[in-house]
Design an enzyme around this catalytic site. Sequence first.
Site, mmCIF file in Angstrom:
data_model
loop_
_atom_site.group_PDB
_atom_site.id
_atom_site.type_symbol
_atom_site.label_atom_id
_atom_site.label_comp_id
_atom_site.label_asym_id
_atom_site.label_seq_id
_atom_site.Cartn_x
_atom_site.Cartn_y
_atom_site.Cartn_z
ATOM 1 N N SER A 106 10.534 5.854 9.614
ATOM 2 C CA SER A 106 10.063 5.342 10.896
ATOM 3 C C SER A 106 10.545 3.912 11.094
ATOM 4 C CB SER A 106 8.533 5.389 10.910
ATOM 5 O OG SER A 106 8.020 4.840 12.101
ATOM 6 N N CYS A 145 3.214 8.299 1.769
ATOM 7 C CA CYS A 145 3.631 7.281 2.726
ATOM 8 C C CYS A 145 3.891 5.992 1.964
ATOM 9 C CB CYS A 145 2.535 7.083 3.773
ATOM 10 S SG CYS A 145 2.921 5.785 4.973
ATOM 11 N N CYS A 192 4.163 -6.584 15.761
ATOM 12 C CA CYS A 192 3.617 -5.607 16.715
ATOM 13 C C CYS A 192 2.122 -5.874 16.943
ATOM 14 C CB CYS A 192 3.828 -4.179 16.203
ATOM 15 S SG CYS A 192 5.568 -3.760 16.006
ATOM 16 N N LEU A 200 7.844 3.986 19.494
ATOM 17 C CA LEU A 200 8.161 3.689 20.894
ATOM 18 C C LEU A 200 7.017 2.907 21.551
ATOM 19 C CD1 LEU A 200 10.691 4.487 22.503
ATOM 20 C CD2 LEU A 200 9.367 6.357 23.477
ATOM 21 N N CYS A 251 -0.732 -3.784 14.918
ATOM 22 C CA CYS A 251 -0.551 -3.458 13.510
ATOM 23 C C CYS A 251 -1.142 -4.505 12.573
ATOM 24 C CB CYS A 251 0.942 -3.291 13.219
ATOM 25 S SG CYS A 251 1.257 -2.707 11.555
ATOM 26 N N GLU A 299 0.819 -1.217 0.000
ATOM 27 C CA GLU A 299 0.000 0.000 0.000
ATOM 28 C C GLU A 299 0.855 1.270 0.000
ATOM 29 O OE1 GLU A 299 -2.522 -0.190 3.438
ATOM 30 O OE2 GLU A 299 -3.127 -2.231 2.972
ATOM 31 N N CYS A 340 -2.066 1.231 8.382
ATOM 32 C CA CYS A 340 -1.130 0.266 7.785
ATOM 33 C C CYS A 340 -1.730 -1.093 7.524
ATOM 34 C CB CYS A 340 0.014 -0.020 8.746
ATOM 35 S SG CYS A 340 1.104 1.302 8.926
ATOM 36 N N CYS A 343 5.156 -7.982 6.879
ATOM 37 C CA CYS A 343 6.129 -7.541 7.889
ATOM 38 C C CYS A 343 6.288 -8.665 8.897
ATOM 39 C CB CYS A 343 5.595 -6.283 8.592
ATOM 40 S SG CYS A 343 6.750 -5.588 9.806
#
Length: 346
Positions: free
Chosen positions: A192, A103, A114, A216, A117, A90, A334, A110
């Site tokens: 990022s 972006c 996380c 973070l 996400c 995307e 995302c 991935c």
Amino acid sequence: MNIFGRTKEQLAAALKEHDIPRFRADQIIRWMYRRGAVSFDVMDNLAKPLRAQLAEYFSIERPKVVSRLHSADGATLKLLYEFADGQTAETVLMRHPYGNSVCISTQAGCRMGCAFCASTLHGLQRNLTAGEIAAQVIGISDFLRTEGARVDTIVVMGSGEPLENYDNVIAALRLLHEEYTIGLGYRGVTLSTSGIVPGIERLAEEGIPISLSISLHAPTEELRSQIMPVNRMYPLADVLRAARMYAQRTKRRVTYEYILIRDLNDGVHEAEQLANLLKGQLASVNLIPINPVSERNLFRPDKAAIRRFQKILEERHITATLRREMGTDIQAACGQLRNRLMEAGL
Ligand code: SAH
């Protein structure tokens, strides 16, 4: 051999192997990156036999746009690109009052895992190539040019962990910086990362003044490890040390992203811990109320809790901005669009 994504030097070298003179690289590059050509046929300043010869050895195909969603307010456009092997990623265009920002994604899927996400739900498929990363921007740049507009800034914040695909990401940014592509200023780039320490250290020595943003999301080792498995490999303390070094070395302010998740990391206690952690640094915090992803059981705090968190940081002299939301009506968080299409078997 697909040559989209090559620099002028690299293209000239490839042409040389077929005894095609160097000045042809200038012509082809212009067509490829500034004039939207997707085949050699349209290159009318090259003789027909040369075009045929080129088409025999090379292709300049780009990823296809397979889905295009406009937000109701017109400020956000989300594209799903499909690459030659069927993988998808995307890209989002955000039209801000101060300019157009794109972006970009750096991996198909991935592997960081996380908790909040959507991009990581199906794991990592593969790294994107430099050409596939740059093509996301060049496609949008071509489209904006028809409106007399341009790509002003880039955020490397789409799907994937950019520092796990270091070489291709840097190659793409260097290519986009060239005047024969879009002449992107490095100061307009923000990358990022979830906190890959060796990657941050390498980036500090790269000599390109891009801004760094650290995901973070928690103020303690324990909580961060719970939300972001990468913290077990590169603990918070080391990430902060690397980020401080990056700021010193590049004289660029580091931003820390902090997704606010109800009853998990949004309390008074966490806000105070976060303020202590960042005290005295050239840093600012970007607070991001979570975009709930239906597969996860994580929710957005109410407005009062968000405001309270921000206020605690400000009282302790930490700059804290609330991320402006764009495109929630078009699954701009995302990985959401990609997942929807993958699950529909597309
Ligand atoms: N892997 C890199 C870059 C991609 S994720 C990194 O971790 O930084 C970049 C950012 O996407 C996250 O820091 C967060 O700001 C945002 N993000 C991801 N999922 C989100 C969600 N569900 N809600 C809000 N922001 C999200």
